[in-house]
Scaffold this active site. Structure first.
Site, mmCIF file in Angstrom:
data_model
loop_
_atom_site.group_PDB
_atom_site.id
_atom_site.type_symbol
_atom_site.label_atom_id
_atom_site.label_comp_id
_atom_site.label_asym_id
_atom_site.label_seq_id
_atom_site.Cartn_x
_atom_site.Cartn_y
_atom_site.Cartn_z
ATOM 1 N N ASP A 39 0.871 -1.170 0.000
ATOM 2 C CA ASP A 39 0.000 0.000 0.000
ATOM 3 C C ASP A 39 0.913 1.225 0.000
ATOM 4 O O ASP A 39 2.129 1.112 0.223
ATOM 5 C CB ASP A 39 -0.888 -0.026 1.249
ATOM 6 C CG ASP A 39 -1.702 1.248 1.406
ATOM 7 O OD1 ASP A 39 -2.375 1.649 0.446
ATOM 8 O OD2 ASP A 39 -1.637 1.845 2.503
ATOM 9 N N ASP A 41 -0.264 5.149 0.959
ATOM 10 C CA ASP A 41 -0.608 6.059 2.060
ATOM 11 C C ASP A 41 -0.489 5.368 3.408
ATOM 12 O O ASP A 41 -1.145 4.351 3.649
ATOM 13 C CB ASP A 41 -2.055 6.545 1.907
ATOM 14 C CG ASP A 41 -2.162 7.870 1.180
ATOM 15 O OD1 ASP A 41 -1.476 8.819 1.579
ATOM 16 O OD2 ASP A 41 -2.944 7.958 0.219
#
Length: 262
Positions: A39, A41
């Site tokens: 991922d 963020d």
């Protein structure tokens, strides 16, 4: 009393060893490892405080929550890691287009606020070297808009690190659905049985688990109790966490055993 203290300490040590073995074995079954999916963020960089600041400034302007700024708890449970389509529906349930315009404006504010504030999660470059040294495939998988994803990845100096970047809004469904992670497997031409994921949000962990892969959760911006509901393999504080490196060492050991056996 002294005997009780010694016995308690011994039991605590045994529990700790048992716990560590459980953590390492949760990834060791993936050997030989083919790929790691990341991922962006909150996983590569600690961006959640910047998103939170943007929402706290902008949501009162549209009268959300009666004009009262949201709390960190509300952000963690209802916003962090979610797709902007879902945010648009949350903030403007009767006017989706207005909601999408709001989320676009919010992302623009995030990019303005991000200048000189984005910092890599501790231990990221140590992990990067570990991945590169083993020639593993890697993808960034995010619900963030392309402009945000490219800003964060380039700011961190990772533009040449990832083989591909998969965006939630370019899939039929974004996280918490498994689509983005399944698309990453297809793009990299790797098996879910030899791949794991790093995530920091409830929706992201849920997406990875639904895609059939172990997920290592980071507690960079969300509370442990919330992340555990999504069933990660285990949680780490950052990429220097000893639990992570114990699991990676076990993966290396298993891969070595397989090579010798072959």
């Amino acid at each position: 009393m002294e005997w009780l203290a010694r016995n308690s300490a011994r039991n605590s040590t045994f529990a700790s060893v048992k716990f560590t073995i459980g953590l390492t074995s949760s990834l060791s079954r993936l050997a030989p490892l083919e790929a790691i999916l990341f991922d962006v963020d909150g996983t590569l960089c600690d961006s959640d405080p910047i998103h939170y600041q943007a929402y706290r400034e902008m949501l009162p302007e549209i009268g959300f929550n009666g004009g009262v700024p949201i709390t960190e708890e509300f952000y963690a449970e209802y916003i962090s890691g979610k797709h902007n389509d879902d945010m648009a529906k949350l903030f403007f349930p009767d006017d989706h287009q207005r909601g999408l315009k709001f989320t676009d404006d919010k992302e623009a504010m995030f990019r303005r606020l991000s200048k000189d504030k984005l910092k890599a999660v501790k231990g990221l470059y140590k992990l990067k070297k570990w991945v590169e040294d083993r020639g593993l495939k890697r993808a960034a998988v995010t619900n963030a808009p392309r402009e945000n994803a490219e800003l964060m990845i380039s700011t961190l100096g990772l533009s040449d690190f990832f083989d591909c970047v998969i965006l939630g809004n370019e899939c039929e469904h974004g996280k918490p659905f498994p689509d983005p992670y399944l698309k990453a497997l297809e793009a990299l031409k790797v098996s879910k049985d030899h791949t794991f994921i790093f995530e920091d949000s409830f929706s992201g962990i849920k997406a990875g688990v639904a895609a059939g892969m172990p997920v290592v959760g980071l507690t960079t911006g969300n509370p442990e109790h919330l992340l555990m509901v999504a069933r990660p393999a285990f949680l780490i504080k950052d990429f220097e966490d000893p639990k992570l490196w114990a699991a990676l060492e076990e993966l290396d050991r298993k891969a070595g055993e397989a090579t010798v056996a072959a």
